[in-house]
Scaffold this motif. Structure first.
Motif, PDB file in Angstrom:
ATOM      1  N   ILE A  19       0.855  -1.196   0.000  1.00  0.00           N
ATOM      2  CA  ILE A  19       0.000   0.000   0.000  1.00  0.00           C
ATOM      3  C   ILE A  19       0.889   1.243   0.000  1.00  0.00           C
ATOM      4  CG2 ILE A  19      -1.832   1.240   1.238  1.00  0.00           C
ATOM      5  CD1 ILE A  19      -2.502  -1.439   2.635  1.00  0.00           C
ATOM      6  N   THR A  20       0.634   2.155  -0.930  1.00  0.00           N
ATOM      7  CA  THR A  20       1.400   3.403  -0.967  1.00  0.00           C
ATOM      8  C   THR A  20       0.448   4.594  -0.971  1.00  0.00           C
ATOM      9  OG1 THR A  20       1.419   3.366  -3.375  1.00  0.00           O
ATOM     10  CG2 THR A  20       3.354   2.423  -2.268  1.00  0.00           C
ATOM     11  N   GLY A  21       0.998   5.763  -0.686  1.00  0.00           N
ATOM     12  CA  GLY A  21       0.229   7.008  -0.802  1.00  0.00           C
ATOM     13  C   GLY A  21      -0.523   7.401   0.457  1.00  0.00           C
ATOM     14  N   LEU A  22      -0.366   6.634   1.539  1.00  0.00           N
ATOM     15  CA  LEU A  22      -1.104   6.967   2.772  1.00  0.00           C
ATOM     16  C   LEU A  22      -0.747   8.379   3.248  1.00  0.00           C
ATOM     17  CD1 LEU A  22      -0.680   3.562   4.654  1.00  0.00           C
ATOM     18  CD2 LEU A  22      -2.794   4.482   3.706  1.00  0.00           C
ATOM     19  N   GLU A  23       0.529   8.748   3.045  1.00  0.00           N
ATOM     20  CA  GLU A  23       0.997  10.049   3.532  1.00  0.00           C
ATOM     21  C   GLU A  23       0.412  11.218   2.719  1.00  0.00           C
ATOM     22  OE1 GLU A  23       2.688   7.668   2.132  1.00  0.00           O
ATOM     23  OE2 GLU A  23       3.630   8.533   0.363  1.00  0.00           O
ATOM     24  N   TYR A  46      -2.781   0.397  -4.262  1.00  0.00           N
ATOM     25  CA  TYR A  46      -2.282  -0.977  -4.200  1.00  0.00           C
ATOM     26  C   TYR A  46      -2.944  -1.724  -5.345  1.00  0.00           C
ATOM     27  CZ  TYR A  46      -6.643  -1.560  -1.522  1.00  0.00           C
ATOM     28  OH  TYR A  46      -7.955  -1.526  -1.119  1.00  0.00           O
ATOM     29  N   GLU A  47      -2.344  -2.819  -5.748  1.00  0.00           N
ATOM     30  CA  GLU A  47      -2.879  -3.627  -6.860  1.00  0.00           C
ATOM     31  C   GLU A  47      -4.330  -3.986  -6.599  1.00  0.00           C
ATOM     32  OE1 GLU A  47      -1.721  -5.302  -9.894  1.00  0.00           O
ATOM     33  OE2 GLU A  47      -0.270  -3.647  -9.624  1.00  0.00           O
ATOM     34  N   LYS A  48      -5.171  -3.796  -7.595  1.00  0.00           N
ATOM     35  CA  LYS A  48      -6.577  -4.215  -7.549  1.00  0.00           C
ATOM     36  C   LYS A  48      -7.382  -3.530  -6.443  1.00  0.00           C
ATOM     37  CE  LYS A  48      -5.768  -8.618  -9.799  1.00  0.00           C
ATOM     38  NZ  LYS A  48      -5.299  -9.947  -9.446  1.00  0.00           N
ATOM     39  N   LYS A  49      -7.022  -2.273  -6.161  1.00  0.00           N
ATOM     40  CA  LYS A  49      -7.809  -1.508  -5.181  1.00  0.00           C
ATOM     41  C   LYS A  49      -9.220  -1.300  -5.729  1.00  0.00           C
ATOM     42  CE  LYS A  49      -7.525   2.975  -5.411  1.00  0.00           C
ATOM     43  NZ  LYS A  49      -6.941   4.332  -5.421  1.00  0.00           N
ATOM     44  N   GLY A  55      -9.932  -8.485   3.117  1.00  0.00           N
ATOM     45  CA  GLY A  55     -10.831  -8.001   2.069  1.00  0.00           C
ATOM     46  C   GLY A  55     -11.084  -6.514   2.205  1.00  0.00           C
ATOM     47  N   ARG A  56     -11.485  -6.125   3.402  1.00  0.00           N
ATOM     48  CA  ARG A  56     -11.643  -4.695   3.652  1.00  0.00           C
ATOM     49  C   ARG A  56     -10.314  -4.191   4.188  1.00  0.00           C
ATOM     50  NH1 ARG A  56     -17.063  -3.569   6.833  1.00  0.00           N
ATOM     51  NH2 ARG A  56     -16.486  -5.382   8.076  1.00  0.00           N
ATOM     52  N   VAL A  57      -9.739  -3.198   3.532  1.00  0.00           N
ATOM     53  CA  VAL A  57      -8.350  -2.819   3.798  1.00  0.00           C
ATOM     54  C   VAL A  57      -8.245  -1.564   4.662  1.00  0.00           C
ATOM     55  CG1 VAL A  57      -6.151  -2.157   2.710  1.00  0.00           C
ATOM     56  CG2 VAL A  57      -7.562  -3.954   1.682  1.00  0.00           C
ATOM     57  N   LEU A  58      -8.925  -0.497   4.248  1.00  0.00           N
ATOM     58  CA  LEU A  58      -8.791   0.784   4.959  1.00  0.00           C
ATOM     59  C   LEU A  58     -10.121   1.519   4.944  1.00  0.00           C
ATOM     60  CD1 LEU A  58      -5.523   2.094   3.347  1.00  0.00           C
ATOM     61  CD2 LEU A  58      -5.933   2.303   5.780  1.00  0.00           C
ATOM     62  N   ALA A  59     -10.449   2.152   6.060  1.00  0.00           N
ATOM     63  CA  ALA A  59     -11.636   3.015   6.105  1.00  0.00           C
ATOM     64  C   ALA A  59     -11.152   4.452   6.122  1.00  0.00           C
ATOM     65  CB  ALA A  59     -12.447   2.713   7.360  1.00  0.00           C
ATOM     66  N   ILE A  60     -11.677   5.246   5.190  1.00  0.00           N
ATOM     67  CA  ILE A  60     -11.298   6.662   5.121  1.00  0.00           C
ATOM     68  C   ILE A  60     -12.495   7.470   5.587  1.00  0.00           C
ATOM     69  CG2 ILE A  60     -10.483   8.502   3.602  1.00  0.00           C
ATOM     70  CD1 ILE A  60      -9.608   6.330   1.634  1.00  0.00           C
ATOM     71  N   THR A  61     -12.339   8.188   6.687  1.00  0.00           N
ATOM     72  CA  THR A  61     -13.457   8.963   7.253  1.00  0.00           C
ATOM     73  C   THR A  61     -13.180  10.450   7.108  1.00  0.00           C
ATOM     74  OG1 THR A  61     -13.966   7.241   8.877  1.00  0.00           O
ATOM     75  CG2 THR A  61     -14.757   9.468   9.362  1.00  0.00           C
ATOM     76  N   SER A  62     -14.167  11.174   6.593  1.00  0.00           N
ATOM     77  CA  SER A  62     -14.021  12.621   6.445  1.00  0.00           C
ATOM     78  C   SER A  62     -15.244  13.336   7.007  1.00  0.00           C
ATOM     79  CB  SER A  62     -13.894  12.999   4.968  1.00  0.00           C
ATOM     80  OG  SER A  62     -12.955  12.171   4.337  1.00  0.00           O
ATOM     81  N   PHE A  63     -15.031  14.542   7.454  1.00  0.00           N
ATOM     82  CA  PHE A  63     -16.116  15.403   7.935  1.00  0.00           C
ATOM     83  C   PHE A  63     -16.462  16.439   6.883  1.00  0.00           C
ATOM     84  CE2 PHE A  63     -14.867  14.242  12.353  1.00  0.00           C
ATOM     85  CZ  PHE A  63     -16.139  13.956  12.831  1.00  0.00           C
ATOM     86  N   ASN A 119      -9.321  11.204  -1.252  1.00  0.00           N
ATOM     87  CA  ASN A 119      -8.219  10.486  -0.603  1.00  0.00           C
ATOM     88  C   ASN A 119      -8.156   9.023  -1.026  1.00  0.00           C
ATOM     89  OD1 ASN A 119      -6.911  12.571   0.763  1.00  0.00           O
ATOM     90  ND2 ASN A 119      -8.484  12.582   2.357  1.00  0.00           N
ATOM     91  N   ALA A 120      -9.317   8.445  -1.342  1.00  0.00           N
ATOM     92  CA  ALA A 120      -9.328   7.042  -1.804  1.00  0.00           C
ATOM     93  C   ALA A 120      -8.545   6.903  -3.102  1.00  0.00           C
ATOM     94  CB  ALA A 120     -10.766   6.563  -1.989  1.00  0.00           C
ATOM     95  N   THR A 121      -8.561   7.947  -3.927  1.00  0.00           N
ATOM     96  CA  THR A 121      -7.820   7.868  -5.191  1.00  0.00           C
ATOM     97  C   THR A 121      -6.310   8.066  -4.974  1.00  0.00           C
ATOM     98  OG1 THR A 121      -8.105  10.201  -5.644  1.00  0.00           O
ATOM     99  CG2 THR A 121      -9.773   8.728  -6.568  1.00  0.00           C
ATOM    100  N   LYS A 122      -5.934   8.647  -3.833  1.00  0.00           N
ATOM    101  CA  LYS A 122      -4.504   8.899  -3.574  1.00  0.00           C
ATOM    102  C   LYS A 122      -3.783   7.691  -2.990  1.00  0.00           C
ATOM    103  CE  LYS A 122      -4.940  13.839  -2.667  1.00  0.00           C
ATOM    104  NZ  LYS A 122      -4.902  14.827  -1.580  1.00  0.00           N
TER     105      LYS A 122
END
Ligand code: AMP
Ligand code: GLY
Length: 433
Positions: A358-362, A414-417, A386-394, A408-411
């Motif tokens: 996984i890249t781009g978290l920063e 990883y393969e097959k995101k 299967g579920r990898v990351l939850a991105i929460t925004s206000f 942020n999901a586009t940033k």
């Protein structure tokens, strides 16, 4: 009250990451251990490699570290009686544990138990009947009396897969046979609840109970299907929104009077001192609430929107659960909207690959990242579920919050995101705050 609280979790996903993130902010929490933890949870405490149902290892660890509070994330150890295990042990029974005993966890652990409980307490729910192998023929006949779609539920825990909604009578009868006679879903399917289909909009309500009193946490809507526009296979949850625009004061009043109060009272009447979360899955049918299911824990990914909106100190709330003083607590919530978008592995909820870097978290800005299926390996964060990351925004509206999560999901890469770009869209036409 002591200001020394060590805490441990049992099992880690996005939900536990969000709880850990919140508890770590409490001045009452001096040290947080997360079992087993993942690549994200080490930001909030110390990961310890202990399995969720390994009660003996949990026992040894909490004694070794003088842990004073244990928060149980998932249902499995609750249904298996982790509270009973702690209460029966003189070395553990003073430890404050969040989660019901095995009798309370039956609300989730047995659909038949929860339907009987609702019937007994006049809690609105779909009409139903329960069948076993011995009553298969009656089950076939019962299905013939219903209108499609047919709802079949394995009685026990089936990792979220035990509910079938079928449009064809013959298929429904075949599936009933598979569950009762051929062991589809194993022991969990040895009893099957068949119920009336409820046509409406789903919403989840979360209650924290101390066995006598309760508080209501922010509500949320979960997006269960894999595909945009709510299509395709059911998943653990692809995103969530809180608050839910159609959940207004009159609706919540109905939920509290017809469902929450009878639930809390019904548990007491059954002799159950329920100390933990009650997740009530509701169907809103023409403005009227019906219970679809109870869970004995928080939801995932609902927690990732509910907990960030909670302004109270979560550790303080948990102490109030132990002291049975939730009646003195006032829940304070952030009035903004929170939207979570789940990044999943391509192929999920069917077969998928693990181990993708996984890249781009920063690069993510203005969002909270709650890790679910991630792992640290050789200094790299890789996918492990299967579920990898939850991105929460206000945001001040669903649009604004959803846009940040999607951006942020586009940033993150990883393969097959894969992720859904339409979380909250069905609610946007309605007024937001
Ligand atoms: P459950 O595991 O009981 O939450 O069921 C899984 C999903 O099936 C729910 O989130 C609903 O979308 C759907 N469902 C369950 N029971 C019913 C029902 N009686 N009528 C309509 N949909 C249902
Ligand atoms: N998101 C549904 C659940 O946690 O059961």
């Amino acid at each position: 009250m002591t200001n020394y609280y060590e805490t441990t979790f049992i099992r880690i996903r996005g939900r536990e990451n969000a709880l850990a993130w919140k508890m770590a902010q409490s001045p009452l929490c001096t040290h947080l251990y997360i079992a087993p933890g993942n690549a994200g949870s080490s930001r909030f405490g110390t990961n310890v490699p202990i399995g969720v149902n390994d009660f003996a290892a949990i026992r040894a660890f909490v004694i070794e570290k003088s842990i004073t509070m244990v928060v149980v994330g998932p249902e499995d150890p609750l249904v298996k009686g982790i509270r009973n295990f702690f209460e029966a042990d003189p070395e553990l029974n003073t430890i404050l544990l969040i989660g019901p005993d095995s009798a309370g966890a039956q609300l989730e652990g047995s659909k038949d138990f929860s339907k009987l409980f609702m019937q007994k307490n006049n809690i609105p729910t779909a009409a139903y009947a329960t069948f076993t192998k011995a009553t298969l023929q009656e089950g076939y006949l019962f299905l013939e009396t219903l209108k499609p779609p047919y709802v079949l539920k394995a009685d026990g825990l089936a990792a979220g897969k035990g509910v079938l909604i079928l449009h064809d009578l013959v298929v429904a009868q075949q599936e009933l046979k598979l569950m009762l006679e051929e062991g589809k879903f194993g022991e969990a399917g040895s009893k099957v609840v068949i119920e009336e289909f409820l046509d409406g909009i789903e919403v989840s309500v979360f209650v924290l109970s101390d066995g006598k009193n309760y508080v209501i946490l922010p509500e949320a809507k979960d997006y269960k299907r894999i595909g945009e526009g709510d299509t395709g296979l059911n998943t653990g949850g692809m995103g969530a929104v809180s608050p839910v625009p159609f959940v207004d004061m009159p609706f919540m009043k109905k939920v509290e009077e017809r469902i929450i109060i009878p639930t809390v009272n019904g548990l007491q009447e059954a002799g159950i001192v329920y100390k933990g979360f009650i997740f009530i899955g509701l169907m809103c049918v023409k403005g009227e609430p019906f219970v679809i299911e109870y869970n004995a824990r928080m939801g995932d990914p609902e927690t990732e929107v509910v907990i960030p909106r909670l302004k109270n100190d979560l550790v303080e709330l948990f102490i109030a659960v132990a002291n049975q003083s939730l009646n003195k607590v006032k829940i304070e919530t952030d009035s903004r909207t929170a939207v979570t978008t789940m990044l999943v592995s391509g192929g999920y909820p069917e077969d998928y690959e693990k181990g993708q870097v996984i890249t781009g978290l920063e690069n993510c800005e203005e969002s909270l990242l709650f890790h679910a299926g991630t792992e640290m390996k050789e200094g790299k964060i890789i996918t492990s579920g299967g579920r990898v990351l939850a991105i929460t925004s206000f945001g001040n509206s669903i649009e604004e919050a959803a846009e940040k999560s999607t951006r942020n999901a586009t940033k993150i890469n990883y393969e097959k995101k894969y992720f859904r770009k339409d979380i909250g869209q069905d609610l946007m036409k309605k007024v937001t705050n």
